[in-house]
Design a protein around this motif. Structure first.
Motif, PDB file in Angstrom:
ATOM      1  N   ALA A 223      -6.032 -15.122   7.880  1.00 39.09           N
ATOM      2  CA  ALA A 223      -5.744 -14.762   6.489  1.00 39.09           C
ATOM      3  C   ALA A 223      -5.976 -13.275   6.249  1.00 39.09           C
ATOM      4  O   ALA A 223      -5.213 -12.621   5.513  1.00 39.09           O
ATOM      5  N   LEU A 224      -7.018 -12.724   6.851  1.00 43.86           N
ATOM      6  CA  LEU A 224      -7.288 -11.301   6.692  1.00 43.86           C
ATOM      7  C   LEU A 224      -6.172 -10.463   7.312  1.00 43.86           C
ATOM      8  O   LEU A 224      -5.750  -9.447   6.745  1.00 43.86           O
ATOM      9  N   LEU A 225      -5.681 -10.879   8.484  1.00 44.91           N
ATOM     10  CA  LEU A 225      -4.585 -10.149   9.124  1.00 44.91           C
ATOM     11  C   LEU A 225      -3.326 -10.213   8.262  1.00 44.91           C
ATOM     12  O   LEU A 225      -2.628  -9.202   8.082  1.00 44.91           O
ATOM     13  N   VAL A 226      -3.038 -11.383   7.716  1.00 48.66           N
ATOM     14  CA  VAL A 226      -1.855 -11.523   6.853  1.00 48.66           C
ATOM     15  C   VAL A 226      -2.004 -10.645   5.622  1.00 48.66           C
ATOM     16  O   VAL A 226      -1.047  -9.984   5.179  1.00 48.66           O
ATOM     17  N   ALA A 227      -3.213 -10.596   5.034  1.00 48.04           N
ATOM     18  CA  ALA A 227      -3.437  -9.765   3.853  1.00 48.04           C
ATOM     19  C   ALA A 227      -3.220  -8.290   4.176  1.00 48.04           C
ATOM     20  O   ALA A 227      -2.584  -7.554   3.396  1.00 48.04           O
ATOM     21  N   ALA A 228      -3.724  -7.840   5.314  1.00 47.78           N
ATOM     22  CA  ALA A 228      -3.554  -6.437   5.688  1.00 47.78           C
ATOM     23  C   ALA A 228      -2.083  -6.089   5.866  1.00 47.78           C
ATOM     24  O   ALA A 228      -1.598  -5.047   5.390  1.00 47.78           O
ATOM     25  N   VAL A 229      -1.331  -6.962   6.541  1.00 47.33           N
ATOM     26  CA  VAL A 229       0.090  -6.697   6.770  1.00 47.33           C
ATOM     27  C   VAL A 229       0.857  -6.729   5.452  1.00 47.33           C
ATOM     28  O   VAL A 229       1.743  -5.889   5.204  1.00 47.33           O
ATOM     29  N   ARG A 230       0.509  -7.668   4.561  1.00 47.59           N
ATOM     30  CA  ARG A 230       1.210  -7.747   3.276  1.00 47.59           C
ATOM     31  C   ARG A 230       0.940  -6.511   2.422  1.00 47.59           C
ATOM     32  O   ARG A 230       1.831  -5.996   1.746  1.00 47.59           O
ATOM     33  N   VAL A 231      -0.290  -6.029   2.446  1.00 38.89           N
ATOM     34  CA  VAL A 231      -0.610  -4.814   1.700  1.00 38.89           C
ATOM     35  C   VAL A 231       0.232  -3.647   2.208  1.00 38.89           C
ATOM     36  O   VAL A 231       0.809  -2.869   1.421  1.00 38.89           O
ATOM     37  N   ALA A 232       0.340  -3.508   3.543  1.00 36.52           N
ATOM     38  CA  ALA A 232       1.133  -2.415   4.114  1.00 36.52           C
ATOM     39  C   ALA A 232       2.601  -2.550   3.746  1.00 36.52           C
ATOM     40  O   ALA A 232       3.275  -1.558   3.425  1.00 36.52           O
ATOM     41  N   GLU A 233       3.128  -3.779   3.776  1.00 35.98           N
ATOM     42  CA  GLU A 233       4.534  -3.980   3.467  1.00 35.98           C
ATOM     43  C   GLU A 233       4.835  -3.744   1.985  1.00 35.98           C
ATOM     44  O   GLU A 233       5.833  -3.120   1.629  1.00 35.98           O
ATOM     45  N   VAL A 234       3.958  -4.260   1.095  1.00 37.01           N
ATOM     46  CA  VAL A 234       4.197  -4.074  -0.343  1.00 37.01           C
ATOM     47  C   VAL A 234       4.105  -2.605  -0.717  1.00 37.01           C
ATOM     48  O   VAL A 234       4.923  -2.086  -1.498  1.00 37.01           O
ATOM     49  N   ASP A 235       3.152  -1.904  -0.132  1.00 37.99           N
ATOM     50  CA  ASP A 235       3.004  -0.486  -0.457  1.00 37.99           C
ATOM     51  C   ASP A 235       4.180   0.321   0.073  1.00 37.99           C
ATOM     52  O   ASP A 235       4.533   1.356  -0.506  1.00 37.99           O
ATOM     53  N   ALA A 236       4.811  -0.129   1.167  1.00 40.73           N
ATOM     54  CA  ALA A 236       5.960   0.595   1.703  1.00 40.73           C
ATOM     55  C   ALA A 236       7.144   0.542   0.751  1.00 40.73           C
ATOM     56  O   ALA A 236       7.970   1.471   0.723  1.00 40.73           O
ATOM     57  N   ARG A 237       7.253  -0.531  -0.036  1.00 36.95           N
ATOM     58  CA  ARG A 237       8.368  -0.655  -0.979  1.00 36.95           C
ATOM     59  C   ARG A 237       8.046  -0.076  -2.350  1.00 36.95           C
ATOM     60  O   ARG A 237       8.908  -0.043  -3.226  1.00 36.95           O
ATOM     61  N   HIS A 238       6.832   0.369  -2.545  1.00 32.90           N
ATOM     62  CA  HIS A 238       6.421   0.870  -3.862  1.00 32.90           C
ATOM     63  C   HIS A 238       6.809   2.333  -4.036  1.00 32.90           C
ATOM     64  O   HIS A 238       6.666   3.138  -3.120  1.00 32.90           O
ATOM     65  N   THR A 239       7.323   2.677  -5.228  1.00 33.46           N
ATOM     66  CA  THR A 239       7.642   4.059  -5.578  1.00 33.46           C
ATOM     67  C   THR A 239       6.822   4.452  -6.797  1.00 33.46           C
ATOM     68  O   THR A 239       6.511   3.616  -7.663  1.00 33.46           O
ATOM     69  N   THR A 240       6.481   5.717  -6.912  1.00 32.22           N
ATOM     70  CA  THR A 240       5.650   6.211  -8.003  1.00 32.22           C
ATOM     71  C   THR A 240       6.204   7.529  -8.513  1.00 32.22           C
ATOM     72  O   THR A 240       6.871   8.273  -7.768  1.00 32.22           O
ATOM     73  N   SER A 241       5.925   7.789  -9.773  1.00 28.15           N
ATOM     74  CA  SER A 241       6.350   9.060 -10.369  1.00 28.15           C
ATOM     75  C   SER A 241       5.316  10.156 -10.185  1.00 28.15           C
ATOM     76  O   SER A 241       5.574  11.309 -10.531  1.00 28.15           O
ATOM     77  N   LEU A 242       4.158   9.789  -9.681  1.00 28.14           N
ATOM     78  CA  LEU A 242       3.116  10.789  -9.460  1.00 28.14           C
ATOM     79  C   LEU A 242       3.484  11.664  -8.266  1.00 28.14           C
ATOM     80  O   LEU A 242       4.076  11.188  -7.286  1.00 28.14           O
ATOM     81  N   GLU A 243       3.108  12.885  -8.358  1.00 29.53           N
ATOM     82  CA  GLU A 243       3.376  13.824  -7.254  1.00 29.53           C
ATOM     83  C   GLU A 243       2.276  13.691  -6.212  1.00 29.53           C
ATOM     84  O   GLU A 243       1.364  14.517  -6.107  1.00 29.53           O
ATOM     85  N   LEU A 244       2.345  12.584  -5.446  1.00 32.99           N
ATOM     86  CA  LEU A 244       1.343  12.288  -4.428  1.00 32.99           C
ATOM     87  C   LEU A 244       2.012  12.237  -3.053  1.00 32.99           C
ATOM     88  O   LEU A 244       3.172  11.835  -2.936  1.00 32.99           O
ATOM     89  N   PRO A 245       1.294  12.629  -1.997  1.00 34.38           N
ATOM     90  CA  PRO A 245       1.863  12.507  -0.644  1.00 34.38           C
ATOM     91  C   PRO A 245       2.039  11.038  -0.273  1.00 34.38           C
ATOM     92  O   PRO A 245       1.262  10.174  -0.709  1.00 34.38           O
ATOM     93  N   PRO A 246       3.070  10.695   0.516  1.00 32.43           N
ATOM     94  CA  PRO A 246       3.304   9.286   0.887  1.00 32.43           C
ATOM     95  C   PRO A 246       2.158   8.744   1.733  1.00 32.43           C
ATOM     96  O   PRO A 246       1.632   9.419   2.622  1.00 32.43           O
ATOM     97  N   ARG A 247       1.771   7.507   1.447  1.00 33.02           N
ATOM     98  CA  ARG A 247       0.667   6.902   2.208  1.00 33.02           C
ATOM     99  C   ARG A 247       1.151   6.349   3.554  1.00 33.02           C
ATOM    100  O   ARG A 247       0.417   6.380   4.532  1.00 33.02           O
ATOM    101  N   ASP A 248       2.368   5.821   3.634  1.00 35.03           N
ATOM    102  CA  ASP A 248       2.968   5.349   4.890  1.00 35.03           C
ATOM    103  C   ASP A 248       2.045   4.367   5.615  1.00 35.03           C
ATOM    104  O   ASP A 248       1.739   4.507   6.797  1.00 35.03           O
ATOM    105  N   TRP A 249       1.569   3.356   4.888  1.00 32.04           N
ATOM    106  CA  TRP A 249       0.651   2.393   5.486  1.00 32.04           C
ATOM    107  C   TRP A 249       1.328   1.515   6.534  1.00 32.04           C
ATOM    108  O   TRP A 249       0.664   1.029   7.443  1.00 32.04           O
ATOM    109  N   ARG A 250       2.614   1.294   6.427  1.00 27.75           N
ATOM    110  CA  ARG A 250       3.293   0.474   7.439  1.00 27.75           C
ATOM    111  C   ARG A 250       3.228   1.146   8.813  1.00 27.75           C
ATOM    112  O   ARG A 250       2.907   0.504   9.819  1.00 27.75           O
ATOM    113  N   ARG A 251       3.535   2.432   8.845  1.00 30.89           N
ATOM    114  CA  ARG A 251       3.459   3.151  10.131  1.00 30.89           C
ATOM    115  C   ARG A 251       2.031   3.160  10.662  1.00 30.89           C
ATOM    116  O   ARG A 251       1.793   2.961  11.857  1.00 30.89           O
ATOM    117  N   ARG A 252       1.082   3.391   9.772  1.00 33.84           N
ATOM    118  CA  ARG A 252      -0.314   3.399  10.205  1.00 33.84           C
ATOM    119  C   ARG A 252      -0.745   2.024  10.700  1.00 33.84           C
ATOM    120  O   ARG A 252      -1.537   1.911  11.652  1.00 33.84           O
TER     121      ARG A 252
END
Length: 682
Positions: A223-252
Motif C-alpha cells: 500500500a505504501l508503494l502504491v501511495a508513493a507511485v500515485r502521488v508521483a503520477e498525480v503530481d505529474a499531471r498537476h499544473t499551477t499558476s505559481l512561478e515555481l520550478p517543476p518538481r518532476d516527481w515521476r522522473r525522481r
C-alpha cells in the motif's frame, strides 16, 4: 530633315541635368551607325544612273516620313508633360494633407500630455483601491490563513507517518490557498506560505525513499508503494499558476527505483578474495531471477503500465552488473579460477535458461535489447589472463612431476612394473591428465579459449619433453662420470622408453574435436627425438659393456676359439634381458638398434685391427670363424626377439633361442646376416 531643324526640335536641358545628351558615347555611336546605314541604303538605291530620275520621289517620301515622326514625337512629349503636371498637382495636395495630419497629431499629443498629468494625480487613489482589494481578499481568507501553520505541521506529521496520499492532499490544499492569494495580491507571497517549499521537498524525498525500496515494500507493505507511485503520477499531471520550478516527481520516482535496485545488489564495492568470485556469481545466479520474479509478480501490479517495471528491472540489473564487472576488470588482476568462472558465467549461465534466457521471463522484459555483459575486448583480456596463469601453473605442475620422477632414478630399487610386467610410472598419465583436463574444461567456455589452451598445452608438452630429455642427459652424464652412480641405470632408461610410448599412444586425447592433426606435428617430432635419444643412451651403455671384448678382435685367440664371441653374446644377453619389460613398438626399435650397434662395432673392430694369415689354412680358418660368428650373432638376436616379445612375466628364466621367423629390419642397416657375405669375400 536638316540638322538645324533637329536642333530646334530637341528640348533644351537645364545645366547639371542627368538626362542623356549628345555627349554620351552611346548616342554618338548610334548616330554614326544610323548615318552609315542611310549612306549604305542611298548608295545602293542610287548606284545606277537611271535611278537618279526618281530622286525627287524619294526626297518627298522621306520628308513625309520625317513629318510623321515629328508629329508622333510631339504627341508623346505633350502627353508626358501633361502627366508631369498632374503628378505635381497630386504632390501639392498630399503635402497639404500631411500638414493637416501633423497639426492634428500635435493637438492629440497635447491632449495626451494633459491626460497623463491627470492620471498622475489619480495614482494615489489607484494604490488605495488596490490596497482595499488586497485587504478585502485577506479579510475573506484570514480564517484559512490562520490555519496554515497547523496544516503544515499536520502534513509534516503525515509524511513522517508515511501516509503519503493524505499528506499530498493537505499539500495540494495549501498550494491551492497559496494560488488563491497569489493572484489578488499581485504576486506577493505571504510569509505564512514560506514552509510549503520544504514541505513539498520532504514529501518528494518520502516518495523517493519508498520507491528506492520498492522490492521490499512490494512484499511487506504494497500500500505504501502504491501511495508513493500515485502521488508521483498525480503530481505529474498537476499544473499551477505559481512561478515555481517543476518538481518532476515521476522522473525522481523512476530514478529512485533504479538506484535502489542497483544499491541492493551492486551498492558496495566488489572486493573479493582470490577464488571468491565464483561464490559471488553463484549468489547472483540465485538472486537476480528471484528479483525479476518479484518485480513481475509484486512490483508491476503496484505501478502504472507505462512504467514497464519488468523491463526496467531487467535493464537496471543488467546495467548495474555490467558496470560492476567493468570495475572488477579495471581493478587488480584476476586469478585463473576467477577469470574462468567469470567467462563461463557471463557467456553461458547469465544468458542461459536459469537466468535471462528463462522461459518464465515474459517478453515484456525485452532481454534481446540488452548489451553484452563483456565486450570482445573484455573477453580477449580474460582469455589471455586465464591462459597466461594456467600456463604458469601447468609449467610448475609438470616440472614438479618431472623432478619427482628424476629423483627416483637413483633409487636402490628397480623401476616399478604394471600388472603385465612392463616398466610403469604414473608420470605419463599425470602429464596427460593435467593437459587434457585443462583443454576439456575450457570447452565449456568457448572455442577460442579452447584453441588458446590447446596451443598452450602442446607448447608446454614440447617444453616438458625437452626438459625430460635434458634430465636424461644429465642423468647419463653423472652416471658415466661417476658423480652419481645409479644402481639401476639401464632399467630406468628402459622405463623412460615406456613413458615415451605411453605419451605417444595417448597423444590423441589432447586433440579437441574438429582440430587438425597438424597441430600435433611438433609434439610428435619431439617424442620421436626423445625416443632416439633414449635409444642412443641405452646403446652407449651396451657399447661400454662390449668395448673391452671387441678390443681383442682380430687376434689369434679369436681365430682359434669362439670364447671371445661367446663372451660378447653372453654380455649382450645379460644386458638385453630387461628389454622384455619395454612395450612394443619401442622394444622392436631398440632390438634393431642394438643389433645394428653390435654388428657395426664388430665390423669396426675387424677393420681397425690387423691379423696376418700365415697360409691358406689360416685364411680358411678366418673365413670359417666369420661364418660361425655371423651364425652365432644371428641366433643371438633372433633369440632376443623371441624372448623380448613374449610376455615379461614368465620370461625371467627364458634362454634366448632362434625364432622360427625373421624380423624385418630397416633397409640399409648392417645385421649379423651380412657377416656371411664378408666371410665369403675373405
Amino acid at each position: 530633315m536638316d540638322s538645324a531643324t533637329k536642333d530646334e526640335m530637341q528640348p533644351s536641358l537645364p545645366p547639371g541635368s542627368s538626362c542623356p545628351g549628345p555627349e554620351w558615347p552611346e548616342q554618338e555611336r548610334a548616330e554614326q551607325l544610323a548615318r552609315g546605314a542611310a549612306l549604305k541604303w542611298a548608295s545602293g538605291i542610287f548606284y545606277r544612273p537611271e535611278q537618279l530620275a526618281r530622286l525627287g520621289q524619294y526626297r518627298s517620301r522621306e520628308v513625309q516620313r520625317t513629318c510623321s515622326l515629328e508629329a508622333r514625337i510631339k504627341s508623346v512629349v505633350q502627353s508626358y508633360l501633361e502627366g508631369v503636371k498632374t503628378g505635381v498637382w497630386q504632390l501639392a495636395q498630399a503635402f497639404e494633407a500631411v500638414q493637416g495630419t501633423r497639426e492634428a497629431l500635435d493637438q492629440a499629443h497635447g491632449l495626451l500630455q494633459g491626460m497623463v498629468e491627470a492620471t498622475e494625480t489619480l495614482k494615489p487613489l489607484r494604490e488605495q483601491v488596490a490596497q482595499h482589494k488586497q485587504l478585502q481578499v485577506l479579510s475573506q481568507l484570514l480564517p484559512r490563513l490562520r490555519a496554515v501553520p497547523a496544516a503544515v505541521a499536520h502534513t509534516q506529521t503525515l509524511i513522517g507517518a508515511q501516509r503519503l496520499l493524505e499528506a499530498y492532499v493537505c499539500l495540494r490544499e495549501l498550494e491551492q490557498l497559496q494560488e488563491e492569494t497569489w493572484a489578488p495580491l499581485g504576486g506577493l507571497e505571504l510569509p505564512v506560505f514560506e514552509g510549503l517549499g520544504p514541505l513539498a521537498e520532504a514529501l518528494g524525498q518520502a516518495v523517493e525513499a519508498a520507491a528506492g525500496v520498492a522490492g521490499q515494500l512490494a512484499r511487506e507493505d504494497p500500500a505504501l508503494l502504491v501511495a508513493a507511485v500515485r502521488v508521483a503520477e498525480v503530481d505529474a499531471r498537476h499544473t499551477t499558476s505559481l512561478e515555481l520550478p517543476p518538481r518532476d516527481w515521476r522522473r525522481r520516482c523512476l530514478q529512485a527505483l533504479q538506484e535502489g535496485l542497483e544499491r541492493t545488489h551492486f551498492g558496495t564495492p566488489l572486493l573479493l578474495e582470490p577464488g571468491a568470485l565464483a561464490g559471488w556469481l553463484e549468489a547472483l545466479r540465485v538472486a537476480l531471477p528471484a528479483e525479476l520474479a518479484t518485480a513481475e509478480a509484486l512490483v508491476a501490479p503496484c505501478c502504472p503500465p507505462h512504467y514497464k517495471v519488468v523491463r526496467l528491472w531487467a535493464h537496471t540489473l543488467h546495467s548495474g552488473l555490467r558496470r560492476c564487472l567493468q570495475q572488477l576488470l579495471e581493478g587488480p588482476k584476476l586469478g585463473a579460477a576467477d577469470a574462468f568462472a567469470l567467462l563461463h558465467w557471463t557467456l553461458h549461465v547469465y544468458l542461459g535458461p536459469e537466468m535471462m534466457g528463462s522461459l518464465e521471463l515474459g517478453p515484456e522484459a525485452d532481454v534481446s535489447q540488452l548489451e553484452p555483459l563483456l565486450t570482445p575486448e573484455n573477453i580477449e583480456q580474460l582469455e589471455a589472463m586465464f591462459v597466461t596463469q594456467i600456463q604458469v601453473n601447468v609449467a610448475q605442475w609438470l616440472q614438479k612431476a618431472l623432478d619427482g620422477e628424476v629423483a627416483e632414478w637413483n633409487r636402490e630399487q628397480e623401476p616399478g612394473t604394471d600388472s603385465s610386467g612392463f616398466y610403469h610410472s604414473p608420470l605419463p598419465a599425470i602429464v596427460l591428465q593435467i593437459l587434457e583436463e585443462n583443454i576439456r574444461v575450457t570447452s565449456l567456455v568457448s572455442e577460442s579459449l579452447q584453441r588458446r589452451v590447446h596451443g598452450m598445452a602442446l607448447s608446454e608438452l614440447g617444453t616438458f619433453l625437452r626438459s625430460f630429455s635434458d634430465a636424461l642427459i644429465r642423468f647419463s652424464r653423472d652416471h658415466i662420470r661417476g658423480e652419481a652412480m645409479a644402481p639401476h641405470y639401464v632399467p630406468y632408461l628402459l622405463a623412460t622408453l615406456n613413458y615415451q610410448s605411453a605419451l605417444s599412444s595417448s597423444l590423441s586425447v589432447l586433440q579437441p574435436d574438429g582440430a587438425g592433426s597438424g597441430d600435433l606435428a611438433l609434439v610428435e617430432a619431439g617424442l620421436d627425438e626423445l625416443q632416439r635419444r633414449i635409444c642412443r643412451l641405452v646403446l652407449e651403455a651396451l657399447l661400454a659393456e662390449l668395448q673391452p671384448l671387441f678390443e681383442g678382435l682380430p687376434s689369434r685367440r679369436w681365430l682359434s676359439s669362439p670364447e671371445l664371441l661367446d663372451d660378447v653374446c653372453e654380455r649382450t644377453v645379460r644386458f638385453c634381458q630387461d628389454f622384455r619389460r619395454v612395450r612394443n613398438p619401442a622394444v622392436q626399435l631398440l632390438l634393431a638398434e642394438a643389433e645394428r650397434t653390435v654388428v657395426l662395432q664388430y665390423l669396426r673392430a675387424l677393420m681397425q685391427g690387423r691379423l696376418v694369415c700365415r697360409g691358406a689354412d689360416e685364411r680358411i680358418q678366418a673365413a670359417q670363424r666369420l661364418q660361425n660368428d655371423a651364425a652365432q650373432l644371428r641366433e643371438l638376436f633372433l633369440g632376443l626377439r623371441g624372448s623380448c616379445l613374449c610376455p615379461p612375466g614368465p620370461a625371467r628364466g627364458c634362454v634366448p633361442r632362434a625364432a622360427p621367423g625373421r624380423t624385418q629390419l630397416p633397409a640399409g642397416r648392417p645385421t649379423a646376416l651380412s657377416l656371411c657375405g664378408s666371410a665369403r669375400t675373405l
